[in-house]
Design a protein around this motif. Structure first.
Motif, PDB file in Angstrom:
ATOM      1  N   MET A 288     -70.479  -8.459  34.503  1.00 22.54           N
ATOM      2  CA  MET A 288     -72.297  -8.368  34.697  1.00 22.54           C
ATOM      3  C   MET A 288     -72.038  -7.284  33.507  1.00 22.54           C
ATOM      4  O   MET A 288     -72.852  -7.034  32.448  1.00 22.54           O
ATOM      5  CB  MET A 288     -72.149  -8.952  35.638  1.00 22.54           C
ATOM      6  CG  MET A 288     -71.490  -9.799  36.070  1.00 22.54           C
ATOM      7  SD  MET A 288     -71.419 -11.107  35.423  1.00 22.54           S
ATOM      8  CE  MET A 288     -73.680 -11.057  34.892  1.00 22.54           C
ATOM      9  N   TRP A 289     -71.860  -5.862  33.668  1.00 24.03           N
ATOM     10  CA  TRP A 289     -72.800  -4.516  33.391  1.00 24.03           C
ATOM     11  C   TRP A 289     -72.329  -4.942  31.731  1.00 24.03           C
ATOM     12  O   TRP A 289     -72.498  -4.340  31.060  1.00 24.03           O
ATOM     13  CB  TRP A 289     -71.577  -3.432  33.980  1.00 24.03           C
ATOM     14  CG  TRP A 289     -72.262  -2.244  33.351  1.00 24.03           C
ATOM     15  CD1 TRP A 289     -73.404  -1.407  33.641  1.00 24.03           C
ATOM     16  CD2 TRP A 289     -72.240  -1.538  32.627  1.00 24.03           C
ATOM     17  NE1 TRP A 289     -73.311  -0.323  32.746  1.00 24.03           N
ATOM     18  CE2 TRP A 289     -72.778  -0.266  31.875  1.00 24.03           C
ATOM     19  CE3 TRP A 289     -70.954  -1.562  31.367  1.00 24.03           C
ATOM     20  CZ2 TRP A 289     -72.264   0.125  30.966  1.00 24.03           C
ATOM     21  CZ3 TRP A 289     -70.481  -0.936  30.226  1.00 24.03           C
ATOM     22  CH2 TRP A 289     -71.530   0.037  29.936  1.00 24.03           C
ATOM     23  N   ILE A 290     -71.023  -5.210  31.331  1.00 23.46           N
ATOM     24  CA  ILE A 290     -70.512  -5.459  29.693  1.00 23.46           C
ATOM     25  C   ILE A 290     -71.971  -6.610  29.540  1.00 23.46           C
ATOM     26  O   ILE A 290     -71.940  -6.037  28.741  1.00 23.46           O
ATOM     27  CB  ILE A 290     -69.238  -5.480  29.757  1.00 23.46           C
ATOM     28  CG1 ILE A 290     -68.524  -4.289  30.496  1.00 23.46           C
ATOM     29  CG2 ILE A 290     -68.531  -5.570  28.136  1.00 23.46           C
ATOM     30  CD1 ILE A 290     -67.026  -5.053  30.396  1.00 23.46           C
ATOM     31  N   VAL A 291     -71.852  -7.896  29.848  1.00 28.92           N
ATOM     32  CA  VAL A 291     -72.394  -8.620  29.314  1.00 28.92           C
ATOM     33  C   VAL A 291     -74.321  -8.491  29.191  1.00 28.92           C
ATOM     34  O   VAL A 291     -75.054  -8.488  28.194  1.00 28.92           O
ATOM     35  CB  VAL A 291     -72.956  -9.474  30.502  1.00 28.92           C
ATOM     36  CG1 VAL A 291     -73.445 -10.671  30.183  1.00 28.92           C
ATOM     37  CG2 VAL A 291     -70.990 -10.690  30.735  1.00 28.92           C
ATOM     38  N   TYR A 292     -74.582  -7.224  30.420  1.00 35.18           N
ATOM     39  CA  TYR A 292     -76.288  -7.173  30.072  1.00 35.18           C
ATOM     40  C   TYR A 292     -76.484  -6.017  29.255  1.00 35.18           C
ATOM     41  O   TYR A 292     -77.103  -5.794  28.641  1.00 35.18           O
ATOM     42  CB  TYR A 292     -76.764  -7.111  31.509  1.00 35.18           C
ATOM     43  CG  TYR A 292     -77.254  -7.862  32.556  1.00 35.18           C
ATOM     44  CD1 TYR A 292     -78.768  -8.738  31.578  1.00 35.18           C
ATOM     45  CD2 TYR A 292     -76.431  -8.890  32.650  1.00 35.18           C
ATOM     46  CE1 TYR A 292     -79.114  -9.891  32.398  1.00 35.18           C
ATOM     47  CE2 TYR A 292     -77.395  -9.746  33.918  1.00 35.18           C
ATOM     48  CZ  TYR A 292     -78.108 -10.469  33.496  1.00 35.18           C
ATOM     49  OH  TYR A 292     -78.815 -11.239  33.917  1.00 35.18           O
ATOM     50  N   TYR A 293     -74.986  -5.049  29.183  1.00 32.76           N
ATOM     51  CA  TYR A 293     -75.278  -3.806  27.880  1.00 32.76           C
ATOM     52  C   TYR A 293     -75.047  -4.374  27.258  1.00 32.76           C
ATOM     53  O   TYR A 293     -75.471  -3.582  25.604  1.00 32.76           O
ATOM     54  CB  TYR A 293     -73.680  -3.175  28.539  1.00 32.76           C
ATOM     55  CG  TYR A 293     -73.813  -1.745  27.316  1.00 32.76           C
ATOM     56  CD1 TYR A 293     -74.612  -0.506  27.732  1.00 32.76           C
ATOM     57  CD2 TYR A 293     -72.775  -1.850  27.025  1.00 32.76           C
ATOM     58  CE1 TYR A 293     -74.418   0.175  26.765  1.00 32.76           C
ATOM     59  CE2 TYR A 293     -72.601  -0.719  25.689  1.00 32.76           C
ATOM     60  CZ  TYR A 293     -73.604   0.554  25.931  1.00 32.76           C
ATOM     61  OH  TYR A 293     -73.779   1.513  25.405  1.00 32.76           O
ATOM     62  N   ILE A 370     -74.847 -16.546  24.916  1.00 33.79           N
ATOM     63  CA  ILE A 370     -73.405 -16.277  24.793  1.00 33.79           C
ATOM     64  C   ILE A 370     -72.304 -16.430  24.858  1.00 33.79           C
ATOM     65  O   ILE A 370     -71.133 -16.963  25.800  1.00 33.79           O
ATOM     66  CB  ILE A 370     -73.698 -16.061  22.970  1.00 33.79           C
ATOM     67  CG1 ILE A 370     -73.809 -17.264  21.958  1.00 33.79           C
ATOM     68  CG2 ILE A 370     -71.866 -15.749  22.884  1.00 33.79           C
ATOM     69  CD1 ILE A 370     -73.852 -15.796  20.323  1.00 33.79           C
ATOM     70  N   PHE A 371     -72.956 -14.841  25.915  1.00 33.84           N
ATOM     71  CA  PHE A 371     -71.601 -14.191  27.309  1.00 33.84           C
ATOM     72  C   PHE A 371     -71.575 -15.444  28.601  1.00 33.84           C
ATOM     73  O   PHE A 371     -70.886 -15.928  28.360  1.00 33.84           O
ATOM     74  CB  PHE A 371     -72.313 -13.287  27.586  1.00 33.84           C
ATOM     75  CG  PHE A 371     -72.133 -12.054  27.010  1.00 33.84           C
ATOM     76  CD1 PHE A 371     -70.041 -11.827  27.200  1.00 33.84           C
ATOM     77  CD2 PHE A 371     -73.133 -11.241  25.671  1.00 33.84           C
ATOM     78  CE1 PHE A 371     -70.349 -10.662  26.072  1.00 33.84           C
ATOM     79  CE2 PHE A 371     -72.198 -10.561  25.068  1.00 33.84           C
ATOM     80  CZ  PHE A 371     -70.352 -10.004  25.116  1.00 33.84           C
ATOM     81  N   ALA A 377     -67.742 -21.369  30.308  1.00 32.76           N
ATOM     82  CA  ALA A 377     -65.960 -22.363  29.904  1.00 32.76           C
ATOM     83  C   ALA A 377     -64.926 -22.346  30.524  1.00 32.76           C
ATOM     84  O   ALA A 377     -63.890 -22.364  30.193  1.00 32.76           O
ATOM     85  CB  ALA A 377     -66.715 -22.740  28.515  1.00 32.76           C
ATOM     86  N   CYS A 378     -64.486 -20.680  29.776  1.00 28.35           N
ATOM     87  CA  CYS A 378     -63.026 -20.749  30.254  1.00 28.35           C
ATOM     88  C   CYS A 378     -62.453 -20.312  31.582  1.00 28.35           C
ATOM     89  O   CYS A 378     -61.268 -20.073  31.862  1.00 28.35           O
ATOM     90  CB  CYS A 378     -63.219 -18.933  29.631  1.00 28.35           C
ATOM     91  SG  CYS A 378     -63.575 -17.796  30.747  1.00 28.35           S
ATOM     92  N   GLY A 379     -63.349 -20.747  32.645  1.00 29.36           N
ATOM     93  CA  GLY A 379     -63.051 -20.862  33.606  1.00 29.36           C
ATOM     94  C   GLY A 379     -63.493 -19.619  34.934  1.00 29.36           C
ATOM     95  O   GLY A 379     -62.947 -19.683  36.349  1.00 29.36           O
ATOM     96  N   TYR A 380     -63.881 -18.493  34.366  1.00 34.34           N
ATOM     97  CA  TYR A 380     -64.213 -17.739  34.987  1.00 34.34           C
ATOM     98  C   TYR A 380     -64.700 -18.032  36.304  1.00 34.34           C
ATOM     99  O   TYR A 380     -65.330 -17.040  37.196  1.00 34.34           O
ATOM    100  CB  TYR A 380     -64.378 -16.518  34.237  1.00 34.34           C
ATOM    101  CG  TYR A 380     -64.799 -14.982  35.128  1.00 34.34           C
ATOM    102  CD1 TYR A 380     -63.865 -14.309  35.875  1.00 34.34           C
ATOM    103  CD2 TYR A 380     -66.130 -14.427  35.564  1.00 34.34           C
ATOM    104  CE1 TYR A 380     -64.088 -13.742  37.031  1.00 34.34           C
ATOM    105  CE2 TYR A 380     -66.227 -13.636  36.117  1.00 34.34           C
ATOM    106  CZ  TYR A 380     -65.185 -12.921  37.035  1.00 34.34           C
ATOM    107  OH  TYR A 380     -65.589 -11.891  37.596  1.00 34.34           O
ATOM    108  N   VAL A 508     -69.440 -23.423  23.366  1.00 33.66           N
ATOM    109  CA  VAL A 508     -70.459 -22.215  23.536  1.00 33.66           C
ATOM    110  C   VAL A 508     -71.733 -22.587  22.795  1.00 33.66           C
ATOM    111  O   VAL A 508     -72.296 -21.725  23.482  1.00 33.66           O
ATOM    112  CB  VAL A 508     -69.453 -20.803  23.219  1.00 33.66           C
ATOM    113  CG1 VAL A 508     -70.119 -19.501  23.045  1.00 33.66           C
ATOM    114  CG2 VAL A 508     -68.909 -20.945  24.389  1.00 33.66           C
ATOM    115  N   LEU A 509     -71.324 -22.360  21.010  1.00 35.15           N
ATOM    116  CA  LEU A 509     -72.732 -22.378  20.551  1.00 35.15           C
ATOM    117  C   LEU A 509     -73.584 -23.504  21.016  1.00 35.15           C
ATOM    118  O   LEU A 509     -74.760 -23.579  21.301  1.00 35.15           O
ATOM    119  CB  LEU A 509     -72.035 -22.421  19.091  1.00 35.15           C
ATOM    120  CG  LEU A 509     -71.218 -21.294  18.234  1.00 35.15           C
ATOM    121  CD1 LEU A 509     -71.169 -21.757  17.080  1.00 35.15           C
ATOM    122  CD2 LEU A 509     -72.640 -20.145  18.772  1.00 35.15           C
TER     123      LEU A 509
END
Length: 724
Positions: A288-293, A370-371, A377-380, A508-509
């Motif tokens: 989540m840090w990477i996503v928001y960063y 997008i993230f 979609a990937c299942g995470y 995703v789009l």
């Protein structure tokens, strides 16, 4: 005459991906009549007369959850022309349980075995022809993710429907059960179609509460069921369940060949790490840090700077050409036509400055969406629900409560509506009260604005906003579960984890665009009207006893209102009338906070270097008061639309006001502590507000650590009543 094809399958079987692939953009989203479970329907690509109905993902047609009730009611009452049953080929046994029930409805069924690409990659084999013979219905293999075979499957389903295809023959249970079912079926009246009598007979045998009234039609039905239970030494529902799985096992043994049964799959290996008891949370925090960063601090910021400084600013360069921004174009046009001053001010200082300030953050939102779409979609994200279940359960909530919160990252309204699927009334109410603590798309512009204007683009600001919401949910769960209103064990949470897979770019789009377009539409309606109101009340006022346009915004009506309420927020560190007004207008739509600042601080004006004039805004806050303002707007009562959703879901005015009041009081208390204690630590100022903050912290800690007296007394009472 149109043909209706119903898509039915387990959660995470690829049903939504298939639906998107079959319908494309020809989709219509609404709610089932009388309930708030989302209903999707669309027209098959290239066929105007074929309607595809996407039923909620369910595990059975038993009436345990709202989704199951909705799906069953639709199939029984609407009776589509055919059912396209999507089955996960990697988990055939579990998926066929629903299939056996669908075939008992007397509706033509076409089975589509999905994820066949993964099945073959694993070295497994499914004999499609043998499976079709055993089940007595046509079976096709598809890969919804890659689009393989999906249009052929749809064509066969349409062909089956148009031909008035026969329903699949239902399998027979053991002799004891068949005897009772024959008796029940023969006794059912003419009000039930012949094709559905088998289904009703089985449900009556299972003592299905939803159709228990039908038992009056069948003489001695209870005696017949008890006789079967005594003969088989089990309860009726378990008997049917065991019989189904015995039948399914006999099919799979002849149709499904697994390779390396003991070998761990790639998904299992990944799950050993990402769902590990000790590593799961740190990994989630890093993700989540990477996503928001990336969304707010780096890529998203570059895109938003271009939008704010270029599109809604002075302009930008395109292939060596200078393209003027919208404010410049609009101002030039208004000057050319000789527009009146008040109308020019409305358009430039109201609409362009307000709506433009909000739309300028759309690029950041699209990057975030997008993230989120990729992670879902990937299942995470399914794993995150599993991870959070372990944590939530300790604090009185189940992992089911995380699903609405996950949906709420896009918009709080569908997140609140998704809580309808939680069976336990106490858990549902608590989830409704806490779902909007998670930052939704509408709050992202506030986060991005303050991260950029007040904290110099610091990478920790945006992720901390997300985890403040998570912390508020957990602490609320601990505190509220210790009250009589919410005491009790959390509802059980069962969720099938899908195999990890790489999502398609199209899906995703599509997800990103649906969320983004919803935000843009709101900017063109609710926010537009709000900015016009804010402009009028800020630009007009009473000066020297006469009403008219004011040169100084501090003389406007809005400033007078703001000064009247600013004292309420002064202990939180932001007692200016502009900040007070922005917080209040945020109740209409959270985006209005940015829109209000856009009007009051003149974001439409651009400095010579092309940067927005954020200095005036930054000068109104300190770092501590800015974070206090940010947290208050993240946790306080949501927008009017979300409040309306809370009222619909609570269906009780007192509970609605309690939810809104709890959110607002918590937000005020947390913001007070942040500002007062933060100022004390940073500047050494110890005032009466600091004392109040310390008292609140002590009270908060006490509420967290005090024993579960109410819960224990309630449980003892229930046990005592049961014993009596």
């Amino acid at each position: 005459m149109s043909i209706k094809i119903a898509l039915a399958g387990n959660p995470n079987c690829g049903k939504t991906t298939l639906f998107n692939g079959l319908t494309g953009s020809n989709q219509f989203v609404g709610n089932w009549p009388g309930v708030t479970v989302e209903k999707k329907e669309g027209k098959l690509k290239g066929s105007k007369d074929v309607i595809i109905m996407d039923l909620p993902g369910i595990y059975s047609l038993s009436p345990y959850t709202l989704e199951e009730v909705v799906a069953r009611n639709y199939l029984i009452t609407e009776r589509p022309d055919a059912i396209l049953n999507i089955v996960d080929g990697t988990n055939l046994e579990r998926n066929l349980y629903l299939s056996t029930q669908l075939m008992e409805l007397g509706i033509p069924v076409l089975m589509a075995v999905n994820m066949m690409d993964i099945v073959k990659k694993n070295g497994d084999q499914i004999n499609i022809d043998a499976l079709s013979r055993e089940l007595g219905c046509p079976v096709v293999e598809i890969s919804a993710l890659k689009g393989t075979g999906i249009m052929d499957a749809a064509a066969k389903a349409v062909e089956l429907a148009r031909a008035g295809g026969k329903a699949a023959p239902v399998h027979e249970f053991g002799s004891e059960v068949e005897h009772v079912l024959d008796e029940i079926e023969a006794s059912l009246g003419g009000g039930i179609p012949e094709a559905q009598k088998r289904f009703y007979a089985i449900k009556l045998f299972e003592r299905d509460d939803k159709i228990a009234a039908q038992m009056t039609m069948v003489p001695d039905v209870e005696r017949l069921i008890k006789g079967a239970e005594e003969a088989m030494d089990d309860d009726a529902e378990s008997i049917i369940t065991n019989e189904r799985y015995t039948y399914i096992a006999s099919i799979i043994n002849g149709c499904y060949v697994r390779k390396n049964r003991q070998k761990l799959s790639t998904s299992d290996k990944i799950d050993h790490i990402v769902t590990n008891r000790w590593l799961a949370l740190p990994i989630f925090a890093v993700v989540m840090w990477i996503v928001y960063y990336v969304s707010v601090t780096t890529v998203g910021t570059w895109a938003t700077d271009w939008a704010n400084d270029g599109v809604f600013g002075e302009g930008w360069s395109l292939f060596g050409m200078e393209v003027p921004g919208i404010p410049v174009l609009v101002e030039g046009f208004l000057t050319a036509v000789g527009c009146a001053d008040w109308l020019s001010s409305l358009i430039l200082d109201g609409i362009v400055a307000g709506v433009g300030a909000v739309l300028g953050f759309v690029p950041q939102m699209l990057v975030l969406f997008i993230f989120l779409a990729f992670l879902e979609a990937c299942g995470y994200m399914a794993r995150v629900a599993f991870i959070m279940d372990r944590i939530f359960r300790k604090f009185g909530l189940s992992g089911k409560s995380f699903i609405p919160m996950l949906i709420g990252t896009g918009c709080g309204v569908p997140g609140i509506m998704a809580s309808r699927t939680i069976e336990n009334d106490r858990d549902r109410k608590m989830t409704i009260m806490t779902t909007t603590f998670i930052p939704c798309g509408a709050k992202l512009p506030i986060i991005a604005l303050f991260a950029g204007a007040l904290f110099g683009g610091a990478s920790w600001v945006a992720p901390s906003a997300y985890f403040v919401g998570i912390a508020a949910i957990i602490f609320s769960g601990i505190i509220l579960k210790k009250t009589k209103m919410f005491a009790g064990d959390p509802a059980p949470f069962v969720m099938e984890l899908p195999a990890y897979h790489m999502p398609t770019v199209t899906n995703v789009l599509r997800s990103m665009w649906e969320r983004g377009w919803s935000f843009i539409k709101k900017a063109g309606t609710v926010i537009l009207l709000s900015t016009i109101f804010i402009w009028f009340t800020s630009s007009f006022g009473f000066v020297d006893g006469s009403f008219g346009m004011v040169e100084d915004l501090s003389d406007g009506i809005l400033a007078s209102i703001g000064r009247g309420i600013a004292w309420i927020f002064a202990p939180l560190g932001w007692g200016s009338w502009q900040a007070a007004v922005a917080a209040i207008t945020g109740l209409v739509a959270k985006e209005n906070v940015v829109g209000t600042f856009g009007i009051l601080y003149g974001f439409a004006e651009v400095a010579e270097d092309g940067q927005e004039i954020w200095g005036t805004l930054a000068g109104s806050f300190t770092a501590v008061s800015a974070y206090s303002f940010l947290v208050f707007n993240l946790l306080c009562a949501p927008c009017f639309a979300a409040m309306g959703a809370i009222k619909r879901e609570m269906n009780n005015a007192k509970w609605t006001w309690f939810a809104i009041g709890y959110q607002t009081v918590l937000a005020y208390g947390v913001s007070l502590c942040i500002y007062q204690l933060g100022s004390w630590f940073m500047t050494g100022s110890f005032v009466i507000g600091t004392v109040a903050a310390i008292i609140l912290v002590v009270l908060f800690i006490y509420l967290l650590i005090r024993p579960y007296k109410e819960s224990r007394s309630l449980n003892v009472g229930v046990k005592a009543k049961s014993a009596a």
